[in-house]
Design an enzyme around this catalytic site. Structure first.
Site, PDB file in Angstrom:
ATOM      1  N   LYS A   1      19.973   3.639   9.919  1.00  0.00           N
ATOM      2  CA  LYS A   1      18.736   4.646   9.482  1.00  0.00           C
ATOM      3  C   LYS A   1      18.641   5.644  10.670  1.00  0.00           C
ATOM      4  CE  LYS A   1      16.154   0.547   8.135  1.00  0.00           C
ATOM      5  NZ  LYS A   1      15.059  -0.259   8.248  1.00  0.00           N
TER       6      LYS A   1
ATOM      7  N   GLN B   1      11.438  -2.268  13.340  1.00  0.00           N
ATOM      8  CA  GLN B   1      12.470  -2.999  12.230  1.00  0.00           C
ATOM      9  C   GLN B   1      11.888  -4.536  12.314  1.00  0.00           C
ATOM     10  OE1 GLN B   1      14.797  -2.051  10.699  1.00  0.00           O
ATOM     11  NE2 GLN B   1      15.258  -4.155   9.941  1.00  0.00           N
TER      12      GLN B   1
ATOM     13  N   ASP C   1       6.969   2.944   6.458  1.00  0.00           N
ATOM     14  CA  ASP C   1       7.329   2.038   5.927  1.00  0.00           C
ATOM     15  C   ASP C   1       6.250   1.696   4.762  1.00  0.00           C
ATOM     16  OD1 ASP C   1       9.991   1.025   6.195  1.00  0.00           O
ATOM     17  OD2 ASP C   1       9.352   0.242   8.324  1.00  0.00           O
TER      18      ASP C   1
HETATM   19  C1  BQF Z   1      23.950  -1.554  -0.015  1.00  0.00           C
HETATM   20  C2  BQF Z   1      16.464  -5.667   4.895  1.00  0.00           C
HETATM   21  C3  BQF Z   1      16.293  -8.050   4.775  1.00  0.00           C
HETATM   22  C4  BQF Z   1      15.487  -8.211   6.040  1.00  0.00           C
HETATM   23  C5  BQF Z   1      15.378  -6.934   6.575  1.00  0.00           C
HETATM   24  C6  BQF Z   1      22.523  -0.298   1.806  1.00  0.00           C
HETATM   25  C7  BQF Z   1      20.566  -1.637   3.285  1.00  0.00           C
HETATM   26  C8  BQF Z   1      21.036  -2.773   2.641  1.00  0.00           C
HETATM   27  C9  BQF Z   1      22.104  -2.630   1.644  1.00  0.00           C
HETATM   28  C10 BQF Z   1      19.643  -1.582   4.007  1.00  0.00           C
HETATM   29  C11 BQF Z   1      17.093  -4.719   4.522  1.00  0.00           C
HETATM   30  C12 BQF Z   1      17.969  -4.345   3.289  1.00  0.00           C
HETATM   31  C13 BQF Z   1      17.001  -3.516   5.505  1.00  0.00           C
HETATM   32  C14 BQF Z   1      22.957  -1.717   1.130  1.00  0.00           C
HETATM   33  C15 BQF Z   1      17.613  -1.764   4.914  1.00  0.00           C
HETATM   34  C16 BQF Z   1      18.109  -3.046   2.935  1.00  0.00           C
HETATM   35  O1  BQF Z   1      24.717  -0.605   0.064  1.00  0.00           O
HETATM   36  O2  BQF Z   1      23.587  -2.363  -0.755  1.00  0.00           O
HETATM   37  C17 BQF Z   1      21.511  -0.308   2.851  1.00  0.00           C
HETATM   38  O3  BQF Z   1      19.928  -1.017   5.204  1.00  0.00           O
HETATM   39  N1  BQF Z   1      18.454  -2.223   3.933  1.00  0.00           N
HETATM   40  C18 BQF Z   1      16.204  -3.545   6.635  1.00  0.00           C
HETATM   41  O4  BQF Z   1      16.214  -2.541   7.377  1.00  0.00           O
HETATM   42  O5  BQF Z   1      15.662  -4.716   6.980  1.00  0.00           O
HETATM   43  C19 BQF Z   1      15.914  -5.890   6.323  1.00  0.00           C
HETATM   44  C20 BQF Z   1      16.777  -6.843   4.418  1.00  0.00           C
END
Ligand code: BQF
Length: 282
Positions: free
Chosen positions: A49, A93, A116
Site C-alpha cells: 500500500k 491494518q 477503508d
Molecule cells: C493479487 C487481505 C485477508 C486479510 C487481510 C493483490 C492484494 C492481494 C492479492 C492485497 C488483503 C487481500 C489485503 C493481490 C490487501 C487483498 O494480485 O491477487 C493485492 O494487498 N490485499 C489486506 O490489506 O488485508 C487482508 C486479505
C-alpha cells in the site's frame, strides 16, 4: 472459454488517473498507515500500500506498533491523527491482535478519514445510498463490472460470504445496481443449488476450491475474492477451481491479478477523494 477480467491492468490505469488528479491538488494527499504486531502477511499488505502511494503521488506515514500495544495507546494515536490536518486517510491494518477490540478501533477513526470505509457511519451511508467512501474490495469489483460492460440490472447475483469487509457491502452494492441478491454462507444448506442460479457469482468465503465447475450456470460471471494465502510460499489461492469454472463462465477473475490489485487501487482512489474533500476541491 471465459473472458479473463484483468484486474492488474485496470488497477494500473486507475492508479495513473489518481496520480494525475493528485498532482492537481495544492498539496499531496497523505495516508497514515498503522500496523500493530509483526504478522508477515500484514507487513506485506502495508508495504504494498505504501508503494502504491509512492506511485500515485500520495505521501504515506507509517506507524509500526509492537504486538503488545495497549488498546488505549492505539486509540490515542488514532485520536492524534484524526486531529492532524495534514493526514487525509487513516488505515489500521487488520486483523488486530486478540486483546484489541476491532470495532472500538474502527469506531475511533474519524469518518472523514476512514478510507477503508469500515466506520458504521460510512456503512450506514452506503446502505442508504448517501454519497460516501465505499469499502475497497466491493468498490473494486463494481469498477470491474463497469469496465467490462457487465450490467447487474435484472440479474440474479449470488454472494458467497457475509463478512463486514467484503460480502455484506458487496451484496448491498449489487442491490443498488438493481441486482437480485442472494447471500450464501457457512449455514446455507445447499450451496450448489444457490450458485447454479447465479448470473453473477461473487465468492469471498476463504475456502480454497469451494466452487467447482458443476456449481456454475453456463455464461455466468464469476468473481473470486482470493483471500487464501499459503503462509510458507506466500502464494494466493482462489475459492474457485479456475480450470473447471473458466470453461463454463462468460467472465472470470484470475488469482492473483484479479480482485486483489483492484482493492489496492480503490484504496488510492479513496485517499484521493478524502484529500479532495478536506481541501474543498470537490
Ligand atoms: C493479487 C487481505 C485477508 C486479510 C487481510 C493483490 C492484494 C492481494 C492479492 C492485497 C488483503 C487481500 C489485503 C493481490 C490487501 C487483498 O494480485 O491477487 C493485492 O494487498 N490485499 C489486506 O490489506 O488485508 C487482508 C486479505
Amino acid at each position: 472459454m471465459a473472458v479473463l477480467i484483468d484486474g492488474k491492468k485496470l488497477a494500473e490505469r486507475i492508479c495513473a488517473e489518481v496520480a494525475r488528479e493528485a498532482a492537481k491538488l495544492p498539496r499531496k494527499p497523505c495516508l497514515a498507515a498503522i500496523l500493530v504486531g509483526d504478522d508477515p502477511a500484514s507487513e506485506i499488505y502495508v508495504r504494498n500500500k505504501e508503494r502504491d502511494c509512492l506511485k500515485c503521488g500520495i505521501d504515506s506515514r507509517r506507524f509500526d506498533l509492537p504486538a503488545g500495544t495497549a488498546q488505549e495507546e492505539l486509540l490515542s494515536l488514532i485520536d492524534k491523527l484524526n486531529r492532524d490536518g495534514a493526514v487525509d486517510g487513516i488505515l489500521v491494518q487488520l486483523p488486530l491482535p486478540e486483546h484489541i477490540d476491532e470495532s472500538a478501533v474502527i469506531d475511533a477513526i474519524s469518518p472523514d478519514k476512514d478510507i477503508d470505509a469500515f466506520h458504521p457511519l460510512n456503512v450506514g451511508k452506503m446502505i442508504t445510498g448517501e454519497p460516501t467512501l465505499w469499502p475497497c474490495t466491493p468498490a473494486g469489483i463494481m469498477e470491474m463490472f463497469r469496465e467490462y460492460g457487465i450490467s447487474l440490472d435484472g440479474k440474479k447475483c449470488v454472494m458467497v460470504g457475509r463478512s463486514n469487509i467484503v460480502g455484506r457491502p458487496m451484496g448491498l452494492l449489487m442491490l443498488r445496481e438493481n441486482g437480485t441478491v442472494i447471500y450464501c454462507h457457512r449455514r446455507t444448506p445447499d450451496l450448489a443449488e444457490m450458485t447454479r442460479q447465479a448470473d453473477i457469482l461473487v465468492v469471498a468465503a476463504g475456502s480454497p476450491g469451494l466452487i467447482t465447475g458443476d456449481m456454475i450456470k453456463p455464461g455466468a460471471v464469476v468473481i473470486d475474492v482470493a483471500m487464501n494465502r499459503d503462509p510458507d510460499t506466500g502464494k494466493f489461492f482462489g475459492d474457485v477451481c479456475f480450470d473447471e469454472v473458466e470453461k463454463k463462465a462468460s467472465f472470470i477473475t484470475p488469482v492473483p491479478g484479479g480482485v486483489g490489485p483492484m482493492t489496492r487501487a480503490m484504496l488510492m482512489k479513496n485517499i484521493l477523494t478524502a484529500a479532495k474533500i478536506s481541501l474543498k476541491q470537490m
